[in-house]
Motif scaffolding. Structure first.
Motif, mmCIF file in Angstrom:
data_model
loop_
_atom_site.group_PDB
_atom_site.id
_atom_site.type_symbol
_atom_site.label_atom_id
_atom_site.label_comp_id
_atom_site.label_asym_id
_atom_site.label_seq_id
_atom_site.Cartn_x
_atom_site.Cartn_y
_atom_site.Cartn_z
ATOM 1 N N GLU A 151 -5.157 3.331 -1.008
ATOM 2 C CA GLU A 151 -5.213 4.745 -1.391
ATOM 3 C C GLU A 151 -4.082 5.106 -2.339
ATOM 4 O OE1 GLU A 151 -5.197 9.215 0.640
ATOM 5 O OE2 GLU A 151 -5.469 7.435 1.898
ATOM 6 N N GLY A 152 -2.892 4.600 -2.069
ATOM 7 C CA GLY A 152 -1.755 4.875 -2.940
ATOM 8 C C GLY A 152 -1.952 4.289 -4.329
ATOM 9 N N ARG A 154 -4.821 3.748 -5.774
ATOM 10 C CA ARG A 154 -5.842 4.559 -6.445
ATOM 11 C C ARG A 154 -5.227 5.853 -6.981
ATOM 12 N NH1 ARG A 154 -8.880 5.470 -2.427
ATOM 13 N NH2 ARG A 154 -10.110 3.547 -2.597
ATOM 14 N N THR A 155 -4.368 6.469 -6.191
ATOM 15 C CA THR A 155 -3.693 7.693 -6.642
ATOM 16 C C THR A 155 -2.860 7.416 -7.887
ATOM 17 O OG1 THR A 155 -3.595 8.582 -4.390
ATOM 18 C CG2 THR A 155 -2.044 9.497 -5.997
ATOM 19 N N TYR A 158 -5.181 6.818 -11.085
ATOM 20 C CA TYR A 158 -5.852 7.995 -11.640
ATOM 21 C C TYR A 158 -4.888 9.099 -12.046
ATOM 22 C CZ TYR A 158 -10.257 5.766 -10.851
ATOM 23 O OH TYR A 158 -11.310 4.880 -10.927
ATOM 24 N N LEU A 208 5.132 8.282 -4.259
ATOM 25 C CA LEU A 208 4.132 7.573 -3.455
ATOM 26 C C LEU A 208 4.864 6.635 -2.486
ATOM 27 C CD1 LEU A 208 1.568 6.683 -6.272
ATOM 28 C CD2 LEU A 208 1.272 8.385 -4.467
#
Length: 209
Positions: A151-152, A154-155, A158, A208
């Motif tokens: 998830e990190g 992907r953050t 993007y 992050l």
């Protein structure tokens, strides 16, 4: 498809792309024509249509090369280092961007034109190269910042990818643009590609945890 070997086809495509690359150093995208590109090759100008239907397809192929080189550099970074701190990773990624000014220029100026006026098969080839660069970046994150998790990462991706689209016009500035900023009374701090990218990546990675 032109007659001849696959090697000849590849060589002529590369020659056309190289001619476009050289021309783009001094001529704007809108002013470059297929005729001008063809005149800088060693074969007849009309033969160019055997390889590319529009100038946008040539630029898209040039852009594809830039993404492939960017992905290769990221993979070499991943293979060549065992560990990197977040600051060191930010610096390495910023240097990789700094070495691809043409990729950044194409990203900020002509992407929609290139994609809209290219055949689907050419667009798919380009998207594959883009995808590989995105996956190469993800591999670097997974190796050097494992705590981010999927998830990190992907953050990060993007946030990073849209940022890269606007990097060129913020860091490559003409004297005319500087003068306009001065006359408009805007207090703007000019930064290099490396400085701006490194600052952004460090800030993003820092958020992050």
């Amino acid at each position: 498809m032109p007659k001849g070997s696959a090697e000849l086809t590849k060589a002529r495509r590369e020659e056309i792309i190289a001619a476009c690359r050289k021309l783009y150093e001094t001529v704007s995208f809108k002013d470059i024509t297929l005729k001008e590109i063809g005149q800088r090759t060693s074969f007849t100008r009309t033969s160019i249509y055997n390889y590319f239907e529009t100038k946008e397809e040539i630029f898209l192929a040039l852009f594809q090369q830039e993404y492939e080189l960017f992905a290769r550099e990221l993979d070499e970074l991943c293979a060549g280092e065992e560990t990197l701190t977040r600051d060191a990773l930010a610096s390495a990624l910023a240097r990789a961007l700094e070495r691809r000014p043409l990729m950044l220029k194409l990203l900020s100026m002509n992407l929609y034109d290139m994609e809209a006026n290219s055949r689907m098969e050419r667009l798919v080839e380009f998207k594959a190269a883009y995808g590989e660069s995105k996956e190469a970046l993800d591999r670097c994150l997974a190796k050097f910042v494992p705590g981010l998790g999927e998830e990190g990462r992907r953050t990060f991706l993007y946030a990073f990818l849209p940022f890269v689209y606007g990097l060129y016009p913020y860091t490559v500035v003409t004297e005319k643009q500087r003068e306009a900023m001065r006359e408009a009374g805007i207090d703007y701090v000019y930064m290099s590609t490396y400085e701006m990218a490194c600052t952004f990546i460090r800030t993003l990675l820092g958020g992050l945890a």
